[in-house]
Each structure stands twice: as C-alpha cells, then as structure tokens.
Scaffold this active site. Structure first.
Site, PDB file in Angstrom:
ATOM      1  N   LYS B  53       0.805  -1.233  -0.146  1.00 24.02           N
ATOM      2  CA  LYS B  53      -0.119  -0.096  -0.046  1.00 24.02           C
ATOM      3  C   LYS B  53       1.064   1.181   0.205  1.00 24.02           C
ATOM      4  O   LYS B  53       2.009   1.279   0.928  1.00 24.02           O
ATOM      5  CB  LYS B  53      -0.782   0.072   1.286  1.00 24.02           C
ATOM      6  CG  LYS B  53      -1.680   1.264   1.460  1.00 24.02           C
ATOM      7  CD  LYS B  53      -3.184   1.083   1.252  1.00 24.02           C
ATOM      8  CE  LYS B  53      -3.790   2.186   1.561  1.00 24.02           C
ATOM      9  NZ  LYS B  53      -4.337   2.881   0.137  1.00 24.02           N
ATOM     10  N   GLY B  54       0.557   2.365  -0.563  1.00 22.92           N
ATOM     11  CA  GLY B  54       1.046   3.350  -0.891  1.00 22.92           C
ATOM     12  C   GLY B  54       1.670   4.135   0.419  1.00 22.92           C
ATOM     13  O   GLY B  54       0.624   4.092   1.425  1.00 22.92           O
ATOM     14  N   GLY B  80      -8.490   7.499  -0.503  1.00 20.01           N
ATOM     15  CA  GLY B  80      -7.511   8.510  -0.299  1.00 20.01           C
ATOM     16  C   GLY B  80      -6.589   8.442   0.592  1.00 20.01           C
ATOM     17  O   GLY B  80      -5.806   9.159   1.146  1.00 20.01           O
ATOM     18  N   CYS B 137      -2.703   8.580  -8.418  1.00 17.97           N
ATOM     19  CA  CYS B 137      -3.763   8.548  -7.606  1.00 17.97           C
ATOM     20  C   CYS B 137      -4.751   9.558  -7.992  1.00 17.97           C
ATOM     21  O   CYS B 137      -4.413  10.802  -7.599  1.00 17.97           O
ATOM     22  CB  CYS B 137      -3.662   8.284  -6.299  1.00 17.97           C
ATOM     23  SG  CYS B 137      -4.949   8.121  -5.140  1.00 17.97           S
ATOM     24  N   LYS B 173       4.497   4.371 -12.072  1.00 21.54           N
ATOM     25  CA  LYS B 173       3.054   3.973 -12.382  1.00 21.54           C
ATOM     26  C   LYS B 173       2.628   5.323 -13.066  1.00 21.54           C
ATOM     27  O   LYS B 173       2.306   6.229 -12.380  1.00 21.54           O
ATOM     28  CB  LYS B 173       2.235   3.735 -10.799  1.00 21.54           C
ATOM     29  CG  LYS B 173       0.984   2.964 -11.172  1.00 21.54           C
ATOM     30  CD  LYS B 173       0.579   2.317  -9.882  1.00 21.54           C
ATOM     31  CE  LYS B 173      -0.683   1.562 -10.097  1.00 21.54           C
ATOM     32  NZ  LYS B 173      -1.129   0.837  -9.074  1.00 21.54           N
ATOM     33  N   GLY B 225     -11.386  -3.062 -11.705  1.00 19.04           N
ATOM     34  CA  GLY B 225     -12.163  -4.199 -12.103  1.00 19.04           C
ATOM     35  C   GLY B 225     -12.309  -4.556 -13.663  1.00 19.04           C
ATOM     36  O   GLY B 225     -11.820  -3.703 -14.106  1.00 19.04           O
ATOM     37  N   GLY B 251      -5.152  -4.122 -14.477  1.00 20.44           N
ATOM     38  CA  GLY B 251      -6.546  -3.363 -14.750  1.00 20.44           C
ATOM     39  C   GLY B 251      -7.411  -4.389 -14.852  1.00 20.44           C
ATOM     40  O   GLY B 251      -7.744  -4.959 -16.060  1.00 20.44           O
ATOM     41  N   GLY B 252      -8.085  -4.849 -13.881  1.00 16.71           N
ATOM     42  CA  GLY B 252      -9.421  -5.876 -14.013  1.00 16.71           C
ATOM     43  C   GLY B 252      -8.874  -7.276 -14.343  1.00 16.71           C
ATOM     44  O   GLY B 252      -9.804  -8.166 -14.747  1.00 16.71           O
ATOM     45  N   THR B 274      -8.133  -5.484  -7.773  1.00 14.71           N
ATOM     46  CA  THR B 274      -9.557  -5.652  -7.332  1.00 14.71           C
ATOM     47  C   THR B 274     -10.033  -7.224  -6.974  1.00 14.71           C
ATOM     48  O   THR B 274     -10.660  -7.459  -6.343  1.00 14.71           O
ATOM     49  CB  THR B 274     -10.536  -4.936  -8.499  1.00 14.71           C
ATOM     50  OG1 THR B 274     -10.308  -3.852  -8.452  1.00 14.71           O
ATOM     51  CG2 THR B 274     -12.105  -5.062  -7.739  1.00 14.71           C
TER      52      THR B 274
END
Ligand SMILES: Cc1cc2nc3c(=O)[nH]c(=O)nc-3n(C[C@H](O)[C@H](O)[C@H](O)COP(=O)(O)OP(=O)(O)OC[C@H]3O[C@@H](n4cnc5c(N)ncnc54)[C@H](O)[C@@H]3O)c2cc1C
Ligand code: FES
Lengths: 233, 311
Positions: B53-54, B80, B137, B173, B225, B251-252, B274
């Site tokens: 996690k960032g 956030g 983000c 990223k 997702g 991505g998904g 996700t």
C-alpha cells in the site's frame, strides 16, 4: 428469511462475526462478495438471515437447495461477553441487525433483555424464537404497527428510566442512526458496525469507521467496537 | 515433486530490470495492505512480488465514507491514500513482510519532489527490492496526480528520484489520464526508470437515482475491476510499444487468461488488484492460471509470452 449453506469445513463462528457471501458467476456481476452476519448454526448448516435489498440479495433469493455458493469466513471480531456475567446484557437491534445479536442472545441463555426495532410489523422477524431465548423482548416499530411506537432506543430509554445504567452492558447492531442513539444511552458496552465492505479481510480500507484513534476497519478491527469508540457524524 | 515445482518456478520466471521474479504476478498497490492480511490466506513467497500500500512521509487519514461502491463489473473507490506514514511503515510493517522470500516493492506518494526523494532514500536504506512511484492516484489532490498529468514535472520527478535510488528497481506507475501514454512512458524510460506500471484506476462516478446522492462521499473516485480491462490492455500495448524497459500491466485481471492477455499486449509482469477483494486467493489463482495456459499452448517460458500477440 433464512438461508443455510452446507458447512463443509465446519468453521466455528462466534457472535459478532460475519461471512463474505458470493455466487459463482462468469459475468463478474455482482463483482464482490457481500457481508452477512453469523446468524446461527443448525446441525451441519450455518445460517444467515438476510433482507432482499439489491443485486446480490435478489440472486440469493432465487437460490435453491444444492446450488453452489462461495462463502469466506468467519471474519471479524467477536462481542466480548465477560462483563455479562455480573451485569444484565441489554441488547438493542434494528432491522437485520437482529441477525448479529441473535447468537449472542442465545449464548446468554435467557439473561438478555432485547429491544428490537423496525419500521413496521413486517420487518419484525423471529418474534417467537426471540421471546423464547431472551429474558424480556420489547418490540418497537416506527409506525406503531407492533409493540412500542418509536425506536428501539426510545423503548430502551423508557425502560432504563429509574434504573442504574451501570447494572447493564450494552450490545447493539443496526443502522448508524441507531448505534449513535444507543451509544448516547449512557450504558457501557459494544456496538457492531455495518459499514459497506469490499474485501472483508482488511486490505481495501473501504469499510472505514471513524474512531477516536482515527479510521479503523469495520471488517478487521471490528465489526464490534466499544461504545464511545466510534465518532458519529 | 519438489523437482517439478522447481521446474515450474523456472518456467514462470520473469525479470524486471535486475529484479528476478519467480512468476509474473504481483499484487497491485492498495489491494494487499502491507502483507499481513493476505499472509493469513497463503504463503506470500508464492507471489512474483508483493507491492505494498502506498506510503507517504507522514500518516494520511484518508477520505470520509462511503468510500467504495460497486458498479457493473467494477467498483469505484475513494480511499484517499490512507496510510500509516513512513516511520510506522519502517518500524511495524516492513519487518513483517520481509519474513517471506518474496521481493518487496514499496509504493510511494508525496506532494513534492522532495518528499518523494526522502521516501525513496529511506526505503532504499531499509532494503526494499523495488520502489514504485505513485504519480497517478486520482483520489487526493496531493496524490501526485499533478506529476502524472504534466510531462515536464513528471520527467523531473523521475529524474530526482532516480538520482537517489541505486539498488532497488524503480518503477513508475502511470496515470491513465496522462495526455499521451507513449510520451510519458518514454519520459520515464529516458529518466532512468527500470520499469513502468499501468494502469491506475480511472476517474469515475456513480449516483443513486433513488436518493439522488453520489454513491461515494467524495463523489468522484477511481474505477477498477473487469470493467476497465480493455482500456488497460490497450494502454499497456501502447506503452510497451513505446519503450524497451519492462511494463507491468494491470487493470481488471481476475484470471490467468486475463494476465496472459496483458502479456500478449506487451506486459512483462502483471498485477492483480480488485480481484483480491473478490477472493483473497485471486493472485495465486492467476499464477496457476498462467501456468495452465502455458501448458495448454505448449509454451515453455512465461517471458516468451510478452508481446507475442499475433497480428
Ligand atoms: C458486517 C456486516 C454484516 C451484515 N449482516 C447482514 C445480515 O446479517 N443480514 C442482512 O440482510 N444484511 C446484512 N448486512 C448488509 C448486507 O451486506 C447488504 O444488505 C448487502 O451487501 C446488499 O447487497 P445487494 O447486492 O443485495 O445490494 P446492492 O445492490 O449492493 O445495494 C442495494 C442497496 O443496499 C444498500 N446497502 C448495500 N450494502 C449495505 C450495507 N452494508 N449496509 C447498509 N446498506 C447497504 C445499498 O446502499 C443500496 O441502497 C451486513 C453488512 C455488514 C457490513
Ligand atoms: S472491507 Fe476491505 S478493508 Fe474492510
């Protein structure tokens, strides 16, 4: 409305915990599993009690015996029960929040006083069973179609009038408005949050609950919190 | 049996610059916490890498709730960038995840180049295997998105961090909103990034028509997702055409086939995000799925799938 799933791995769930529940679908719609409280166990089946409100619950309604489902759990923490040894458990539940406190009341073996609220008579479930397992059951409906006219918290407040709040330990599960009102009754105890969840295991931070120590995760740090811990907006 | 497993490991091996991965699958930042929760479900050393996690210099509180809502085949989140901050990360979180034999990639976010470089230096010192620059983000103004959308400040940020980071691989990223994904990819490569990763979530919104209220408090959040997968595959394709450094596609992705699709488009490795919310075991299932696909197609090395789309 009851639902049961074959309990293959026989996980031992405790009052307050929940399961993430999903159906197999290649369309990925619904995408995420949904949280439902551990309601009770009957023999080799675990039961959840749910209300049809949207996509997943509508699909659940159409399930038939033998259909395959995906269940993750039990997850989350447990209602602490030690205090209830010397104090009377005072339980306040709203709507399907009753599912969360049902196994707790069962565990108290007839010593709990339950205030159970819903919008109307139609929302009040399991009245007979609840009466049988609790010391006293007070039903409250917003429209007065059954029992006390008002909220379950109003009914509890009436009951507490003239009694010493320190003789009781609070357990409450229901919508946020109810949890906020129940917390303001002046009884120490525990409330269970039903914040929306995505993962249920503590990695998405979607289920944040505002507490005195900053945001906590309803799924991992909760769903049970001490009264006074959560900050309601 | 162990011999076969070794074999399999080798088959799935890929490289991100100097960093060797047992397999091409990693977690996507923000979907695996700092590792502890997923470790309750599986052995983290089975991952290609774990992207955490960032983290920012100081703790960030995150956004008010509701923070998430499901949409058709996807979800919108506005967490956030809630995180414990650098100090707590180094003290409490990093030592835990270091217990596993898995490359640890820290994702960093800041409001200025100086913050990014301080974070990067501290993490290099702490011995992480990789640093992913989060400049994309969409959920907080300060989330570095400004760097992600302006080519000049983007390039100077990558340059500044590169100057500090020697040992860990540096991954940048990209924002799916970047005007010209090829230019941004080339800029990252030009400034010395070891790899680029994409895509982050796509700014999106959903409204409850019965209550007429936005379904997440922040109104706008990031869509992820399966719903975004075709867009992500396209962007990975474009980015990988533009640069020689490895591309991490995401991505998904929910299955091995999805991962293979990204690799065919040009990705060297993939990240699963996700899908972990749908199923904590999803990342491992994707690893297995890639292996099964390779078996079906008689492919000996995962690395040979990269860019192998037929035209
Ligand atoms: C820890 C926990 C335990 C729960 N236990 C139970 C239970 O035992 N029985 C039960 O019936 N329900 C329970 N819920 C609520 C249940 O998860 C939701 O009703 C369910 O997710 C709705 O899914 P759906 O796809 O049918 O609705 P959706 O299509 O996702 O949404 C339909 C409507 O329901 C609302 N909704 C969705 N999730 C929630 C939520 N978490 N709380 C309040 N409203 C929501 C949405 O805002 C929307 O208006 C619990 C929730 C949590 C967080
Ligand atoms: S639901 Fe994902 S962290 Fe709680």
């Amino acid at each position: 409305m009851g639902f049961s799933a074959p309990d293959i791995a026989l996980p031992k769930a405790e009052p307050g915990q929940f399961f993430m529940f999903g159906v197999k679908n290649c369309e990925k719609d619904p995408l995420l599993k949904r949280p439902f409280c551990y309601f009770r166990r009957r023999g080799n089946t675990l039961e959840i009690l749910y209300r049809v409100v949207g996509k997943m619950t509508s699909i659940m309604k159409g399930l038939r015996p033998g259909d395959e489902v995906e269940v993750l759990g039990p997850l989350g923490n447990v209602y602490p029960m030690a205090q209830a040894v010397c104090k009377t458990p005072l339980v306040i539940a709203g709507g399907v929040g009753i599912a969360s406190v049902y196994p707790l009341i069962e565990r108290f073996k007839g010593s709990a006083i339950l205030f159970y609220g819903g919008r109307s008579k139609k929302e009040i479930l399991l009245r007979k069973e609840l009466r049988a397992i609790s010391k006293k059951l007070v039903v409250a409906t917003d429209d007065g179609s059954m029992g006390f006219k008002g909220t379950a918290v109003d009914a509890a407040r009436d009951f507490l009038n003239g009694r010493n709040p320190d003789d009781f330990v609070l357990y409450s599960c229901g919508p946020n408005g109810m949890l906020k009102a129940a917390s303001a009754l002046g009884i120490q105890g525990y409330i269970a949050s039903e914040e929306k969840m995505a993962c249920g295991i503590g990695v998405c931070l979607g289920c944040a609950v505002k507490t005195k120590e900053g945001y906590k995760r309803a799924c991992k740090d909760g769903p049970v919190f001490k009264t006074g811990e959560i900050i309601f907006d | 049996m162990p011999a076969r497993e070794n074999n399999n490991n080798k088959r799935l091996e890929v490289k991100l610059g100097r960093l060797k991965l047992k397999n091409p699958v990693m977690t996507a930042s923000g979907t695996a916490g700092y590792g502890a929760e997923l470790a309750e479900f599986f052995d983290l050393s089975k991952l290609g890498a774990i992207v955490l996690k960032g983290i920012s210099l100081t703790p960030w509180q995150g956004n008010p709730t509701p923070r998430i809502t499901e949409t058709r085949c996807g979800m919108i989140n506005s967490i956030g960038l809630q995180n414990v901050g650098l100090d707590a990360f180094l003290r409490e979180k990093l030592p835990f995840v270091r217990q596993w034999d898995v490359p640890v990639i820290a994702n960093i976010l800041g409001t200025s180049a100086a913050e990014y470089t301080r974070l990067a230096s501290a993490l290099e010192e702490a011995g992480v295997d990789g640093i992913e620059l989060n400049v994309s983000c969409p959920n907080v103004k300060e989330g570095g998105i400004a760097f992600g959308l302006d080519l000049k400040s983007f390039a100077s940020l990558v340059r500044a961090v590169r100057a500090r980071v020697k040992k860990p691989v540096l991954i940048v990223k990209l924002s799916p909103g970047a005007p010209g994904i090829e230019e941004f990819s080339r800029a990252a490569e030009g400034e010395g990034a070891d790899a680029i990763s994409l895509i982050n979530t796509i700014p999106a919104m959903a409204i409850d028509v019965n209550t007429r209220r936005p379904l997440i408090k922040n109104r706008i959040g990031g869509l992820s997702g399966p719903a975004i997968k075709p867009i992500a595959v396209r962007m990975v394709y474009q980015a990988s055409k533009a640069v020689k450094i490895p591309v991490i596609g995401m991505g998904g992705i929910t299955t091995g086939e999805d991962a293979v699709e990204f690799m065919l488009a040009g990705a060297t490795a993939v990240a699963v995000g996700t899908a972990t919310f749908m199923d904590p075991m999803a990342v491992l299932k994707v690893v297995q799925g890639i292996g099964a696909w390779m078996e079906r197609h008689g492919i000996k090395k995962a690395s040979s799938i990269t860019g192998a789309m037929l035209t």
